[in-house]
Design an enzyme around this catalytic site. Structure first.
Site, PDB file in Angstrom:
ATOM      1  N   CYS A  31       1.148 -17.536   6.420  1.00 16.72           N
ATOM      2  CA  CYS A  31      -0.104 -18.045   5.608  1.00 16.72           C
ATOM      3  C   CYS A  31      -0.376 -19.375   5.538  1.00 16.72           C
ATOM      4  CB  CYS A  31      -0.108 -17.153   4.317  1.00 16.72           C
ATOM      5  SG  CYS A  31      -0.995 -17.691   3.130  1.00 16.72           S
TER       6      CYS A  31
ATOM      7  N   SER B 167       1.460 -17.395  -6.321  1.00 14.65           N
ATOM      8  CA  SER B 167       1.117 -16.531  -7.498  1.00 14.65           C
ATOM      9  C   SER B 167       1.238 -16.909  -8.759  1.00 14.65           C
ATOM     10  CB  SER B 167       1.947 -15.113  -7.132  1.00 14.65           C
ATOM     11  OG  SER B 167       3.156 -15.650  -7.154  1.00 14.65           O
TER      12      SER B 167
ATOM     13  N   HIS C  52       3.663 -11.357  -7.780  1.00 18.28           N
ATOM     14  CA  HIS C  52       4.715 -11.672  -8.606  1.00 18.28           C
ATOM     15  C   HIS C  52       4.763 -12.708  -9.624  1.00 18.28           C
ATOM     16  CE1 HIS C  52       7.312  -9.558  -4.970  1.00 18.28           C
ATOM     17  NE2 HIS C  52       6.697  -8.683  -5.968  1.00 18.28           N
TER      18      HIS C  52
ATOM     19  N   THR D 119       4.653 -13.483   5.842  1.00 15.67           N
ATOM     20  CA  THR D 119       3.909 -14.532   5.693  1.00 15.67           C
ATOM     21  C   THR D 119       4.151 -15.541   4.806  1.00 15.67           C
ATOM     22  OG1 THR D 119       2.547 -13.556   3.762  1.00 15.67           O
ATOM     23  CG2 THR D 119       1.698 -13.109   5.922  1.00 15.67           C
TER      24      THR D 119
ATOM     25  N   GLU E 207       6.107  -7.004   0.881  1.00 22.33           N
ATOM     26  CA  GLU E 207       5.653  -7.326   2.137  1.00 22.33           C
ATOM     27  C   GLU E 207       5.983  -6.852   3.342  1.00 22.33           C
ATOM     28  OE1 GLU E 207       4.017 -10.902   5.028  1.00 22.33           O
ATOM     29  OE2 GLU E 207       4.115 -11.347   2.791  1.00 22.33           O
TER      30      GLU E 207
ATOM     31  N   HIS F 106      11.566  -7.374   0.261  1.00 17.00           N
ATOM     32  CA  HIS F 106      10.219  -7.755  -0.179  1.00 17.00           C
ATOM     33  C   HIS F 106       9.146  -6.765   0.142  1.00 17.00           C
ATOM     34  CE1 HIS F 106       6.850 -10.322  -0.619  1.00 17.00           C
ATOM     35  NE2 HIS F 106       7.715 -11.281  -0.970  1.00 17.00           N
TER      36      HIS F 106
END
EC number: 1.17.7.4
Length: 340
Positions: free
Chosen positions: A204, A277, A47, A174, A135, A133
Site C-alpha cells: 500500500c 489505523s 486494528h 499490503t 487481510e 492476519h
C-alpha cells in the site's frame, strides 16, 4: 516554579489514518446515521482499540462471525472490516438474508483481483504475508483451498517446492515492510525466474509513505514513539523501521498513559508517528503529555503529501458526515493543521 527542559518533537508526516481506514470508519458512522443503531461489524473495523470503543459508544456492535448476530437483529446492516474477508463471508451473509456493507480497503480488493487474475492465467498463487492476519485470511479465501501458498519468511521461500515452477504468480499483504518483502522476493525470483508479479504494486502507498517518513526522522532520535495497536501489522513494522534506521529506542504505544516517563532517560529529540489505523487524537494526547513535562518545540518532518481519498459505498453517499462526527478520532489541536 521549575524550568522545563527543552525537547524537540519531530512529528512525522504522513502519519496515522490512511484513505482506506478513513473510509472504513466513515462507512460505520454513515450506516449508524442512515439506519440507526445497532450496526454490526464483522471483526474490528480497523486494528485500534480506541477507534473500536468509540464506534461501540455510537452504537456499533463488533462480532467475529456472522452467526453471532441475533436473529431478531438480522434486519440491521453489517459492515465487513477494512482488512477484507474470504468469499465465504458474503456468501454466508446472503444465506442469512443480511444487508451488508463491504468496507474492504480498495487497495486490498486490488490484491484480491490480482490473485484471481493469476489463477485465470493458470498460475499457482504465492502470497507473501503473515499467517493469521485478517487481510491474509481474506486474500487466501478468494480462491479455493490449495490455490494459494503463504510465504512468511526467507526460510519459507528457500524451502518452497511448487508443482510447476513455471506457473507461479505472487501478491503481497499490503501492510508488509518494503525491506522484508524485497528479501523474500529476491529468493523467490532467483529460484523461480518465471515468477509473475502482480500487474500493480501490492504494498500500500500508505505503508510505504509512513515507513519512509519514519526513516527520515529516525537518525538522531533519542526515542521514537509509534502510536498503534499490538495487533496492527503496519504499526509494528514502523517500530522495526525506526530502530533499523537509527533511533536509540523505539516504542509502540496505544495511549499516552502507557509511556513510562520515569524510565525514558535523558531526552533531547523525540520522533513521533502513527500507524495507518491510529487516530490523530492520540497523537495530540501524547504531545500534550510531553508538554506537561518539557518545553516542547514541534518540528514537522514531512516526506510526501498524501492526496488519496476513497469513496464510500453507493448506499451511503447521500448521508452527510460532519467534522464533528469524526472529531472523536481526528482531534482538534494544532497537530491536525500539520497533518498534510
Amino acid at each position: 516554579m521549575s524550568v522545563l527542559s527543552p525537547l524537540i518533537i519531530r512529528l512525522c508526516s504522513p502519519r496515522g489514518f490512511c484513505a482506506g481506514v478513513d473510509r472504513a470508519i466513515q462507512i460505520v458512522l454513515l450506516a449508524l446515521k442512515k439506519y440507526g443503531a445497532p450496526v454490526y461489524v464483522r471483526h474490528e473495523i480497523v486494528h485500534n482499540r480506541y477507534v473500536v470503543e468509540g464506534l461501540q459508544q455510537r452504537g456499533a456492535i463488533f462480532v467475529e462471525e456472522l452467526d453471532e448476530i441475533p436473529e431478531e437483529h438480522r434486519n440491521q446492516p453489517v459492515v465487513f472490516s477494512a482488512h477484507g474477508v474470504p468469499k465465504s463471508v458474503p456468501e454466508q451473509a446472503d444465506r442469512y438474508n443480511l444487508f451488508y456493507l463491504d468496507a474492504t480497503c480498495p487497495l486490498v480488493s486490488k490484491v484480491h483481483k490480482q490473485a484471481m487474475r493469476h489463477q485465470r492465467h493458470g498460475r499457482h498463487v504465492i502470497l507473501i504475508g503473515h499467517a493469521g492476519h485478517p487481510e491474509v485470511i481474506g486474500t487466501m479465501g478468494q480462491l479455493e483451498k490449495g490455490a494459494v501458498t503463504l510465504i512468511e519468511t526467507i526460510e519459507d521461500a528457500l524451502h518452497y517446492q511448487p508443482d510447476d515452477p513455471d506457473k507461479l504468480g505472487f501478491v503481497t499483504q499490503t501492510t508488509l515492510s518494503v525491506e522484508d518483502t524485497a528479501g523474500i522476493l529476491d529468493v523467490l525470483q532467483r529460484r523461480f525466474p518465471a515468477l509473475e508479479p502482480p500487474a500493480a504494486e501490492s504494498i500500500c502507498y500508505a505503508t510505504t509513505n509512513r515507513q519512509n517518513a519514519v526513516k527520515a526522522a529516525a537518525l538522531g532520535s533519542d526515542l521514537f514513539l509509534i502510536v498503534g495497536a499490538p495487533n496492527s501489522s503496519n504499526s509494528r513494522r514502523l517500530v522495526e523501521v525506526a530502530e533499523r534506521f537509527g533511533a536509540r529506542q523505539s516504542i509502540l504505544v496505544q495511549r499516552a498513559d502507557e509511556i513510562d516517563f520515569d524510565r525514558l532517560g535523558p531526552l533531547s529529540v523525540v520522533s513521533l508517528s502513527a500507524g495507518a489505523s491510529a487516530p490523530e487524537i492520540i497523537v495530540d494526547e501524547i504531545i500534550s503529555a510531553f508538554r506537561e513535562r518539557y518545553d516542547v518545540t514541534i518540528e514537522l518532518s514531512e516526506t510526501v503529501v498524501e492526496m488519496e481519498t476513497f469513496l464510500v459505498n453507493r448506499e451511503l453517499r447521500n448521508v452527510i458526515l460532519t467534522p464533528q462526527d469524526m472529531a472523536f478520532v481526528n482531534g482538534q489541536s494544532e497537530t491536525l493543521k500539520n497533518k498534510n
